[in-house]
Write a protein that holds these residues in place. Structure first.
Motif, PDB file in Angstrom:
ATOM      1  N   SER A  86      26.704  92.989  30.559  1.00 20.53           N
ATOM      2  CA  SER A  86      25.354  92.623  30.147  1.00 20.53           C
ATOM      3  C   SER A  86      24.583  93.862  29.705  1.00 20.53           C
ATOM      4  CB  SER A  86      24.611  91.940  31.300  1.00 20.53           C
ATOM      5  OG  SER A  86      23.267  91.681  30.941  1.00 20.53           O
ATOM      6  N   SER A  87      23.943  93.793  28.547  1.00 16.05           N
ATOM      7  CA  SER A  87      23.201  94.941  28.039  1.00 16.05           C
ATOM      8  C   SER A  87      21.933  95.203  28.845  1.00 16.05           C
ATOM      9  CB  SER A  87      22.824  94.718  26.569  1.00 16.05           C
ATOM     10  OG  SER A  87      22.069  93.527  26.422  1.00 16.05           O
ATOM     11  N   ARG A  88      21.357  94.152  29.430  1.00 16.38           N
ATOM     12  CA  ARG A  88      20.110  94.334  30.172  1.00 16.38           C
ATOM     13  C   ARG A  88      19.910  93.176  31.136  1.00 16.38           C
ATOM     14  NH1 ARG A  88      17.737  99.125  30.643  1.00 16.38           N
ATOM     15  NH2 ARG A  88      15.525  99.004  31.115  1.00 16.38           N
ATOM     16  N   ILE A  89      19.720  93.486  32.420  1.00 13.44           N
ATOM     17  CA  ILE A  89      19.370  92.493  33.426  1.00 13.44           C
ATOM     18  C   ILE A  89      17.955  92.802  33.874  1.00 13.44           C
ATOM     19  CG2 ILE A  89      19.944  91.499  35.674  1.00 13.44           C
ATOM     20  CD1 ILE A  89      22.815  92.518  35.234  1.00 13.44           C
ATOM     21  N   GLU A  90      17.023  91.931  33.571  1.00  9.98           N
ATOM     22  CA  GLU A  90      15.619  92.229  33.829  1.00  9.98           C
ATOM     23  C   GLU A  90      15.035  91.446  34.993  1.00  9.98           C
ATOM     24  OE1 GLU A  90      13.002  93.247  30.635  1.00  9.98           O
ATOM     25  OE2 GLU A  90      14.513  92.716  29.153  1.00  9.98           O
ATOM     26  N   ASN A 115      21.487  83.070  29.170  1.00  9.00           N
ATOM     27  CA  ASN A 115      20.975  84.440  29.263  1.00  9.00           C
ATOM     28  C   ASN A 115      21.884  85.470  28.615  1.00  9.00           C
ATOM     29  OD1 ASN A 115      18.825  83.398  30.637  1.00  9.00           O
ATOM     30  ND2 ASN A 115      19.076  84.648  32.459  1.00  9.00           N
ATOM     31  N   SER A 116      23.204  85.329  28.795  1.00  8.84           N
ATOM     32  CA  SER A 116      24.118  86.327  28.234  1.00  8.84           C
ATOM     33  C   SER A 116      23.992  86.401  26.718  1.00  8.84           C
ATOM     34  CB  SER A 116      25.559  86.015  28.639  1.00  8.84           C
ATOM     35  OG  SER A 116      25.914  84.698  28.269  1.00  8.84           O
ATOM     36  N   ALA A 117      23.821  85.250  26.075  1.00  8.19           N
ATOM     37  CA  ALA A 117      23.645  85.235  24.624  1.00  8.19           C
ATOM     38  C   ALA A 117      22.316  85.864  24.233  1.00  8.19           C
ATOM     39  CB  ALA A 117      23.737  83.805  24.102  1.00  8.19           C
ATOM     40  N   GLY A 118      21.260  85.527  24.959  1.00  4.57           N
ATOM     41  CA  GLY A 118      19.948  86.086  24.652  1.00  4.57           C
ATOM     42  C   GLY A 118      19.900  87.587  24.851  1.00  4.57           C
ATOM     43  N   GLN A 119      20.494  88.081  25.933  1.00  6.58           N
ATOM     44  CA  GLN A 119      20.520  89.520  26.182  1.00  6.58           C
ATOM     45  C   GLN A 119      21.287  90.254  25.095  1.00  6.58           C
ATOM     46  OE1 GLN A 119      22.272  89.274  30.031  1.00  6.58           O
ATOM     47  NE2 GLN A 119      20.332  89.018  31.117  1.00  6.58           N
ATOM     48  N   SER A 120      22.401  89.676  24.657  1.00  6.56           N
ATOM     49  CA  SER A 120      23.189  90.308  23.597  1.00  6.56           C
ATOM     50  C   SER A 120      22.432  90.317  22.272  1.00  6.56           C
ATOM     51  CB  SER A 120      24.524  89.579  23.432  1.00  6.56           C
ATOM     52  OG  SER A 120      25.314  89.751  24.582  1.00  6.56           O
ATOM     53  N   TYR A 174      11.567  84.630  30.368  1.00  6.91           N
ATOM     54  CA  TYR A 174      11.243  85.961  29.845  1.00  6.91           C
ATOM     55  C   TYR A 174      12.066  86.283  28.612  1.00  6.91           C
ATOM     56  CZ  TYR A 174      15.494  88.286  31.605  1.00  6.91           C
ATOM     57  OH  TYR A 174      16.791  88.683  31.807  1.00  6.91           O
ATOM     58  N   LEU A 175      13.328  85.827  28.588  1.00  8.32           N
ATOM     59  CA  LEU A 175      14.180  86.088  27.432  1.00  8.32           C
ATOM     60  C   LEU A 175      13.749  85.263  26.224  1.00  8.32           C
ATOM     61  CD1 LEU A 175      17.912  86.454  28.540  1.00  8.32           C
ATOM     62  CD2 LEU A 175      16.601  87.968  27.063  1.00  8.32           C
ATOM     63  N   SER A 214      11.434  85.295  20.818  1.00 11.90           N
ATOM     64  CA  SER A 214      10.405  84.767  19.919  1.00 11.90           C
ATOM     65  C   SER A 214       9.574  85.873  19.292  1.00 11.90           C
ATOM     66  CB  SER A 214       9.485  83.800  20.677  1.00 11.90           C
ATOM     67  OG  SER A 214      10.221  82.707  21.195  1.00 11.90           O
ATOM     68  N   ALA A 215       9.389  86.966  20.049  1.00 14.96           N
ATOM     69  CA  ALA A 215       8.554  88.056  19.560  1.00 14.96           C
ATOM     70  C   ALA A 215       9.329  89.081  18.743  1.00 14.96           C
ATOM     71  CB  ALA A 215       7.874  88.752  20.743  1.00 14.96           C
ATOM     72  N   ASN A 216      10.647  88.937  18.662  1.00 12.58           N
ATOM     73  CA  ASN A 216      11.467  89.915  17.958  1.00 12.58           C
ATOM     74  C   ASN A 216      11.633  89.507  16.497  1.00 12.58           C
ATOM     75  OD1 ASN A 216      13.577  91.571  16.967  1.00 12.58           O
ATOM     76  ND2 ASN A 216      14.449  91.774  19.020  1.00 12.58           N
ATOM     77  N   PRO A 217      11.092  90.293  15.554  1.00  9.18           N
ATOM     78  CA  PRO A 217      11.167  89.902  14.135  1.00  9.18           C
ATOM     79  C   PRO A 217      12.582  89.926  13.568  1.00  9.18           C
ATOM     80  CG  PRO A 217      10.296  92.132  14.362  1.00  9.18           C
ATOM     81  CD  PRO A 217      10.386  91.575  15.745  1.00  9.18           C
ATOM     82  N   LYS A 218      13.507  90.614  14.224  1.00  6.76           N
ATOM     83  CA  LYS A 218      14.871  90.678  13.710  1.00  6.76           C
ATOM     84  C   LYS A 218      15.728  89.487  14.148  1.00  6.76           C
ATOM     85  CE  LYS A 218      15.670  95.652  13.122  1.00  6.76           C
ATOM     86  NZ  LYS A 218      16.606  96.744  13.482  1.00  6.76           N
ATOM     87  N   VAL A 219      15.241  88.720  15.113  1.00  5.50           N
ATOM     88  CA  VAL A 219      16.044  87.634  15.670  1.00  5.50           C
ATOM     89  C   VAL A 219      15.570  86.293  15.124  1.00  5.50           C
ATOM     90  CG1 VAL A 219      16.757  86.431  17.769  1.00  5.50           C
ATOM     91  CG2 VAL A 219      16.523  88.922  17.780  1.00  5.50           C
ATOM     92  N   ARG A 220      16.522  85.520  14.656  1.00  3.48           N
ATOM     93  CA  ARG A 220      16.247  84.162  14.190  1.00  3.48           C
ATOM     94  C   ARG A 220      17.031  83.193  15.065  1.00  3.48           C
ATOM     95  NH1 ARG A 220      18.629  81.490   8.630  1.00  3.48           N
ATOM     96  NH2 ARG A 220      17.569  79.460   8.759  1.00  3.48           N
ATOM     97  N   VAL A 221      16.368  82.171  15.568  1.00  2.39           N
ATOM     98  CA  VAL A 221      17.019  81.197  16.430  1.00  2.39           C
ATOM     99  C   VAL A 221      17.209  79.891  15.653  1.00  2.39           C
ATOM    100  CG1 VAL A 221      16.882  79.890  18.580  1.00  2.39           C
ATOM    101  CG2 VAL A 221      15.974  82.215  18.480  1.00  2.39           C
TER     102      VAL A 221
END
Length: 563
Positions: free
Chosen positions: A278-282, A390-395, A422-423, A428-435
């Motif tokens: 996992s790249s980040r566990i928050e 979560n694993s997909a969102g963190q990646s 939180y993820l 949603s706030a990341n301009p590089k990510v499209r869902v």
């Protein structure tokens, strides 16, 4: 005042003391004071930004060199000292960490103790250094020298970018904290290494050990043994053998060994499990700023080893036999290891995506749980991530740091059904990510590697072809329990049943040999316990897996008392 200068362990080249401060005058002053006292035994490296310092650390890591102490100024633009030390831990977890602060920043320094395991903080200025700087550095160098591993000359890997086995070898070495240097088989140095080993590009990956031994496309067991990892148990019988090195297994190994049990942990690939990737566990308790899975699980591994747990890697368990009071685990190499008790903490595997072309392109553009290893190759690329947990969102968040765009493909109607709040907000706030919800990947194609995907809207049935060279898949998990067939009870999906889930009308299951019912984490086989993701109805969270590992050891003690 009388002080003594720490003497570094015998090593070549010299270990490094690295300082980073954005003020050039202060940076030069720190380096001057360090060089005056420690220059004969250590290499002194200074940097004026966190990014520059991290780049220097990466170079040192690639060369197989050691870093003894890191000194970082807290107030730096772009990257604070705490943020720098947190990232530096991934590269040199054994290095001692010192934060340079002003008096007003002491509260931040105290907080850093929890975030980056800070070893000390120094108030600026530290004049005279003989009284305020050198005693601190001496103490940290003594502590580092007492625990620093012996330097290991660098392993070299020659491979092809789109070779599936080359990708697997790189991931295996990275996850096991083995320093290596990668050479493309098409590069001049890569070709020189292939020629020296009497091989050509068809033989990749080629691994050259630190002793100069060439290994042609080695399997994991051979690779592990040749690079110095422990691959065979030290003895043939233990109080407790833990199968699996994820959070549950590491927790059980730590508590078992610390409480006096002869404990061995047997892991198929590398400690950490899926959490370690996992790249980040928050949302893990005690880390308000988050922590990478690699950091968290590497700390746990070191802690377990410090208490005496034995960790055996690249050992695949293929069977479990019960012989009286002994439980025997059969390994893929034909060997057997026995124990009074066994804990099944072998976790789960990523479920594979079904569709034409996907299987053939696995490792050549289609990856399962490899976002950290493959992220550098995604720079300025349009990448796709499949999954809604979560694993997909963190990646997706991690890949968005360097990728041009990240498209998260989700089969469901909304992320909130399976992803932490939180993820969802971060994405949603990341301009590089499209869902893209209500969407699936149904086809993949490419010649040498992945080049195109076909996406299908699950509502309208409409299909769309997109170009990409990287697809990361996180679509659920399958338990690694097929080897337990006929030995312990499992549910229809293969997850191991334990404790109350085994009871039938409040009574133990048929064939249960004891007067008491199974303990909470005990399987249908007395003395065999289960914890973490492999257990039926488990929470599938790192914190719960750690708790179950600790609880399992308590139940192991209770079981052993009745033998």
């Amino acid at each position: 005042m009388t002080t003594t200068t720490a003497t570094p362990p015998v090593a070549s080249p010299r270990p490094t003391l690295l300082s980073v401060d954005d003020d050039p005058a202060v940076s030069r002053s720190v380096a001057r004071d360090l060089r005056r006292r420690y220059g004969s035994g250590y290499r002194i490296v200074r940097a004026e930004s966190g990014d520059t310092a991290l780049e220097a650390l990466r170079e040192l890591k690639l060369r197989g060199e050691q870093v003894a102490v890191l000194l970082a100024d807290h107030r730096m633009p772009g990257m604070t000292g705490i943020e720098f030390l947190e990232q530096a831990m991934d590269l040199f977890p054994q290095a001692r960490r010192i934060l340079l602060t002003a008096y007003a920043d002491t509260e931040a320094a105290i907080d850093a103790v929890n975030v980056v395991d800070l070893d000390h903080y120094l108030l600026k200025p530290w004049q005279p250094p003989e009284e305020k700087l050198y005693p601190v550095i001496d103490a940290q160098l003594d502590a580092w020298a007492a625990s620093a591993p012996s330097p290991v000359p660098q392993v070299k890997v020659v491979g092809h970018r789109w070779s599936a086995r080359s990708s697997q070898v790189r991931e295996f070495l990275a996850r096991n904290q083995v320093s290596y240097r990668w050479f493309s088989s098409e590069s001049p140095e890569g070709r020189r290494l292939l020629d020296a080993a009497g091989a050509d590009e068809s033989a990749v990956p080629l691994v050259v050990t630190h002793e100069g031994e060439p290994l042609h496309s080695p399997d994991d067991a051979t690779l592990a043994a040749r690079v110095g990892l422990t691959t065979t148990p030290a003895t043939d019988f233990y109080d407790l053998v833990v199968v699996g090195g994820g959070p549950a297994g590491l927790s059980a190994a730590l508590y078992g060994a610390s409480e006096g049990l002869r404990t061995a942990l047997v892991e198929r690939v590398a400690t950490g499990g899926q959490a370690g990737q996992s790249s980040r566990i928050e949302n893990y308790l005690g880390f308000p700023d988050g922590v990478s899975g690699a950091q968290l699980t590497e700390r746990a591994r070191r802690q377990a080893v410090r208490f005496g747990a034995e960790i055996v890697l690249a050992a695949d368990v293929v069977g479990l036999d019960v012989q009286g009071a002994a439980r025997q685990l059969r390994l893929a190499d034909g060997s057997v290891v026995g124990a009074h008790t066994v804990l099944l903490a072998n976790g789960v595997s990523y479920r594979e995506l079904d569709g034409p072309g996907l299987a053939a392109l696995t490792g050549r553009g289609v990856y399962y749980g490899s976002a950290l290893t493959e992220a550098p190759a995604c720079q300025d690329q349009d990448v796709y991530v499949v999954g809604g947990a979560n694993s997909a969102g963190q990646s997706a968040m991690y890949l968005s740091r360097t990728a041009r765009s990240v498209t998260l493909v989700v089969r469901g109607e909304q992320l909130s059904a399976s992803m932490s709040h939180y993820l969802v907000e971060q994405l949603s706030a990341n301009p590089k990510v499209r869902v893209r919800t209500c969407c699936e990947v149904v086809d993949a194609s490419g010649d040498e590697h992945l080049e195109r995907l076909v996406l299908q809207d699950s509502v309208t049935g409409e299909k769309e072809e997109v170009e990409t060279s990287h697809l990361f898949v996180f679509i659920g998990a399958v338990p690694r329990t097929e080897w337990l067939d006929g030995t312990v009870a499992r549910d229809p999906r293969g997850f191991v049943l334990a404790g109350p889930d085994l009871l039938v009308d409040g009574r133990p299951p048929a064939g249960w040999p004891l007067d008491r019912p199974p303990y909470h984490l005990e399987t249908s086989q007395p003395g065999v316990f289960v914890a973490g993701d492999a257990r039926a109805e488990s929470a599938k969270r790192v914190a719960s897996a750690v708790g179950e590992g600790a609880m399992a050891v308590m139940l192991v003690h209770r079981y052993l008392e009745q033998l």
